[in-house]
Motif scaffolding. Structure first.
Motif, mmCIF file in Angstrom:
data_model
loop_
_atom_site.group_PDB
_atom_site.id
_atom_site.type_symbol
_atom_site.label_atom_id
_atom_site.label_comp_id
_atom_site.label_asym_id
_atom_site.label_seq_id
_atom_site.Cartn_x
_atom_site.Cartn_y
_atom_site.Cartn_z
ATOM 1 N N LEU A 123 0.836 -1.199 0.000
ATOM 2 C CA LEU A 123 0.000 0.000 0.000
ATOM 3 C C LEU A 123 0.873 1.252 0.000
ATOM 4 C CD1 LEU A 123 -2.855 1.219 0.192
ATOM 5 C CD2 LEU A 123 -2.617 1.128 2.686
ATOM 6 N N ALA A 124 1.937 1.251 0.808
ATOM 7 C CA ALA A 124 2.820 2.412 0.898
ATOM 8 C C ALA A 124 3.418 2.754 -0.463
ATOM 9 C CB ALA A 124 3.937 2.147 1.912
ATOM 10 N N LYS A 125 3.803 1.757 -1.210
ATOM 11 C CA LYS A 125 4.439 1.994 -2.515
ATOM 12 C C LYS A 125 3.468 2.575 -3.534
ATOM 13 C CE LYS A 125 8.143 -1.427 -2.017
ATOM 14 N NZ LYS A 125 7.921 -1.727 -0.594
ATOM 15 N N HIS A 126 2.180 2.381 -3.328
ATOM 16 C CA HIS A 126 1.190 3.010 -4.202
ATOM 17 C C HIS A 126 1.102 4.515 -3.956
ATOM 18 C CE1 HIS A 126 -0.904 -0.144 -6.494
ATOM 19 N NE2 HIS A 126 -0.532 -0.951 -5.509
ATOM 20 N N LEU A 127 1.444 4.952 -2.764
ATOM 21 C CA LEU A 127 1.299 6.363 -2.416
ATOM 22 C C LEU A 127 2.382 7.217 -3.053
ATOM 23 C CD1 LEU A 127 0.420 5.935 1.373
ATOM 24 C CD2 LEU A 127 -1.106 5.927 -0.613
ATOM 25 N N ASN A 128 3.428 6.583 -3.557
ATOM 26 C CA ASN A 128 4.536 7.290 -4.199
ATOM 27 C C ASN A 128 4.680 6.881 -5.666
ATOM 28 O OD1 ASN A 128 7.962 7.346 -4.399
ATOM 29 N ND2 ASN A 128 6.918 9.133 -3.563
ATOM 30 N N ALA A 129 3.667 6.185 -6.173
ATOM 31 C CA ALA A 129 3.642 5.714 -7.567
ATOM 32 C C ALA A 129 4.813 4.801 -7.892
ATOM 33 C CB ALA A 129 3.604 6.897 -8.539
ATOM 34 N N LEU A 130 5.270 4.053 -6.879
ATOM 35 C CA LEU A 130 6.261 3.007 -7.138
ATOM 36 C C LEU A 130 5.561 1.746 -7.641
ATOM 37 C CD1 LEU A 130 8.590 3.453 -4.032
ATOM 38 C CD2 LEU A 130 9.062 4.126 -6.388
ATOM 39 N N GLY A 142 -4.809 14.975 -5.545
ATOM 40 C CA GLY A 142 -5.627 15.081 -6.734
ATOM 41 C C GLY A 142 -5.019 14.484 -7.988
ATOM 42 N N LEU A 143 -3.774 13.992 -7.920
ATOM 43 C CA LEU A 143 -3.072 13.453 -9.083
ATOM 44 C C LEU A 143 -3.241 11.935 -9.141
ATOM 45 C CD1 LEU A 143 0.265 15.473 -8.687
ATOM 46 C CD2 LEU A 143 -1.751 16.099 -10.041
ATOM 47 N N ASP A 144 -3.707 11.424 -10.256
ATOM 48 C CA ASP A 144 -3.947 9.999 -10.438
ATOM 49 C C ASP A 144 -2.628 9.285 -10.721
ATOM 50 O OD1 ASP A 144 -4.766 7.443 -11.194
ATOM 51 O OD2 ASP A 144 -6.502 8.154 -12.314
ATOM 52 N N THR A 145 -2.281 8.309 -9.880
ATOM 53 C CA THR A 145 -0.985 7.631 -10.038
ATOM 54 C C THR A 145 -0.902 6.797 -11.313
ATOM 55 O OG1 THR A 145 -1.707 5.704 -8.734
ATOM 56 C CG2 THR A 145 -0.649 7.525 -7.542
ATOM 57 N N LYS A 146 -2.049 6.507 -11.940
ATOM 58 C CA LYS A 146 -2.023 5.748 -13.191
ATOM 59 C C LYS A 146 -1.555 6.595 -14.377
ATOM 60 C CE LYS A 146 -5.511 2.134 -12.408
ATOM 61 N NZ LYS A 146 -6.839 1.621 -12.837
ATOM 62 N N ASP A 147 -1.584 7.907 -14.221
ATOM 63 C CA ASP A 147 -1.195 8.820 -15.299
ATOM 64 C C ASP A 147 0.329 8.978 -15.281
ATOM 65 O OD1 ASP A 147 -0.707 10.905 -17.061
ATOM 66 O OD2 ASP A 147 -2.476 12.044 -16.447
ATOM 67 N N GLU A 148 1.011 8.328 -16.213
ATOM 68 C CA GLU A 148 2.476 8.326 -16.228
ATOM 69 C C GLU A 148 3.058 9.727 -16.365
ATOM 70 O OE1 GLU A 148 4.103 5.606 -19.015
ATOM 71 O OE2 GLU A 148 3.036 3.863 -18.217
ATOM 72 N N THR A 154 5.355 15.465 -4.517
ATOM 73 C CA THR A 154 4.317 15.759 -3.532
ATOM 74 C C THR A 154 4.393 14.813 -2.336
ATOM 75 O OG1 THR A 154 2.839 16.547 -5.286
ATOM 76 C CG2 THR A 154 1.815 15.945 -3.188
ATOM 77 N N ALA A 155 4.629 13.527 -2.602
ATOM 78 C CA ALA A 155 4.685 12.506 -1.548
ATOM 79 C C ALA A 155 6.080 11.891 -1.532
ATOM 80 C CB ALA A 155 3.629 11.437 -1.778
ATOM 81 N N GLY A 156 6.920 12.344 -0.599
ATOM 82 C CA GLY A 156 8.261 11.786 -0.461
ATOM 83 C C GLY A 156 8.218 10.460 0.262
ATOM 84 N N PRO A 181 8.043 18.311 0.083
ATOM 85 C CA PRO A 181 6.820 17.542 -0.177
ATOM 86 C C PRO A 181 5.684 18.006 0.729
ATOM 87 C CG PRO A 181 8.219 16.308 1.297
ATOM 88 C CD PRO A 181 8.970 17.576 0.951
ATOM 89 N N LYS A 182 4.458 17.736 0.307
ATOM 90 C CA LYS A 182 3.308 17.994 1.165
ATOM 91 C C LYS A 182 3.048 16.810 2.094
ATOM 92 C CE LYS A 182 0.904 20.931 -2.211
ATOM 93 N NZ LYS A 182 -0.332 21.103 -3.027
ATOM 94 N N CYS A 183 3.569 15.648 1.709
ATOM 95 C CA CYS A 183 3.306 14.409 2.430
ATOM 96 C C CYS A 183 4.579 13.574 2.458
ATOM 97 C CB CYS A 183 2.181 13.652 1.717
ATOM 98 S SG CYS A 183 1.855 11.978 2.338
ATOM 99 N N ILE A 184 4.845 12.909 3.568
ATOM 100 C CA ILE A 184 5.978 11.988 3.658
ATOM 101 C C ILE A 184 5.447 10.619 4.073
ATOM 102 C CG2 ILE A 184 8.154 11.440 4.795
ATOM 103 C CD1 ILE A 184 8.671 14.378 5.165
ATOM 104 N N VAL A 185 5.760 9.616 3.262
ATOM 105 C CA VAL A 185 5.374 8.234 3.541
ATOM 106 C C VAL A 185 6.595 7.523 4.120
ATOM 107 C CG1 VAL A 185 4.462 6.094 2.581
ATOM 108 C CG2 VAL A 185 3.783 8.304 1.585
#
Length: 282
Positions: A53-60, A72-78, A87-89, A164-168
């Motif tokens: 789940l964590a790796k989805h938050l950074n588009a890994l 607001g940014l869709d991770t599926k959009d390359e 945005t999410a470190g 970043p606005k968010c840190i995972v």
């Protein structure tokens, strides 16, 4: 800040020759929201799906089904991956895998340099970031001469320098001693409380989740439980069924309550337990 809707993630299994032989479902229909400025803890035993789940938050990783939106940014959009990762470190479990510089300040400045930040602003960010995590006096040191906890704080500073606005944080204290763990969690709390950065902490140390605004507990790829730390840790028997502990002081309060003492459920700190016992004595 984070909006996950009906997320499913399947890993492809392969045979000895490398050919696909099936799939394993690591995330199964997960939906959750994280508001800006929240401190979120995600708990779960090994294999529960929390690191996936964590790796989805950074588009890994990308959804097999469902959507993940970061600010607001869709991770599926390359085309948005670079913006999402700014945005999410991400802070990983082993700081040695994240530190690449020979000198602390050079390592912290690596991210902003890659972003094209002007040189004078890079050094300003490096100074601010290292001061934030209490590592400024080590700026000229080699990372190899730092303790595990200090290295992890340098890793966090490197992420902060990218604004970043968010840190995972994916189990950032798993390889540290108790002192190092405490330093890293203090740094995370400071970033959240003083700088307003959204923190998402993935951990298997229950005591680290006490400071969170909201806790999600994962099991078998699903959200099995959620609520405030007090609400979640009050459910001691349910946590045990999920093969998870609760903070030791919470467990002690629970056992005293089972013995007939009027101790409230969901004790989170030694001070709370002490006050409860003093009230009993009075």
């Amino acid at each position: 800040m984070i909006k996950i809707s009906k997320l499913i993630h399947d890993y492809i299994q392969r045979d000895e020759e490398g050919n696909p032989s099936g799939t394993i479902r690591a995330i199964n229909d997960v939906s959750l929201d994280v508001r800006p400025g929240q401190f979120i803890a995600i708990l779960g035993h090994n294999g529960s799906g929390k690191s996936t789940l964590a790796k989805h938050l950074n588009a890994l990783l990308f959804p097999t089904e469902g959507t993940v939106r970061v600010d607001g940014l869709d991770t599926k959009d390359e085309s948005l991956i670079w913006d999402i990762r700014q945005t999410a470190g991400m802070v990983f479990q082993n700081p040695d895998n994240q530190i690449i510089g020979q000198v602390v300040e050079e390592d912290v400045g690596f991210g902003p340099e890659n972003m094209g930040v002007p040189t004078e602003k890079i050094w300003q960010r490096v100074e601010e970031s290292l001061k934030t995590v209490g590592m400024y006096k080590y700026r000229k040191k080699s990372p190899n001469r730092l303790s595990g906890g200090q290295k992890q704080r340098v890793s966090i500073a490197g992420v902060i320098a990218m604004h970043p606005k968010c840190i995972v944080m994916d189990e950032p204290t798993a390889m540290l001693d108790p002192s190092g763990r405490a330093d890293v969690i203090k740094a995370a709390i400071k970033l959240n409380r003083e700088d307003g950065i959204t923190i998402i902490l993935i951990t298997h140390y229950m005591e680290e989740a006490i400071q969170a605004d909201h806790v999600f507990v994962m099991d078998d790829g699903r959200i099995a439980m959620q609520g405030s730390p007090r609400e979640v840790f009050s459910r001691v028997e349910e946590m045990k069924e999920l093969h998870l502990d609760v903070p030791q002081v919470t467990l002690l309060g629970h056992l005293l309550r089972k013995e007939g003492l009027d101790i409230p459920e969901g004790i989170l700190t030694r001070e709370e337990l002490a006050r409860a016992l003093v009230r009993l004595k009075k």
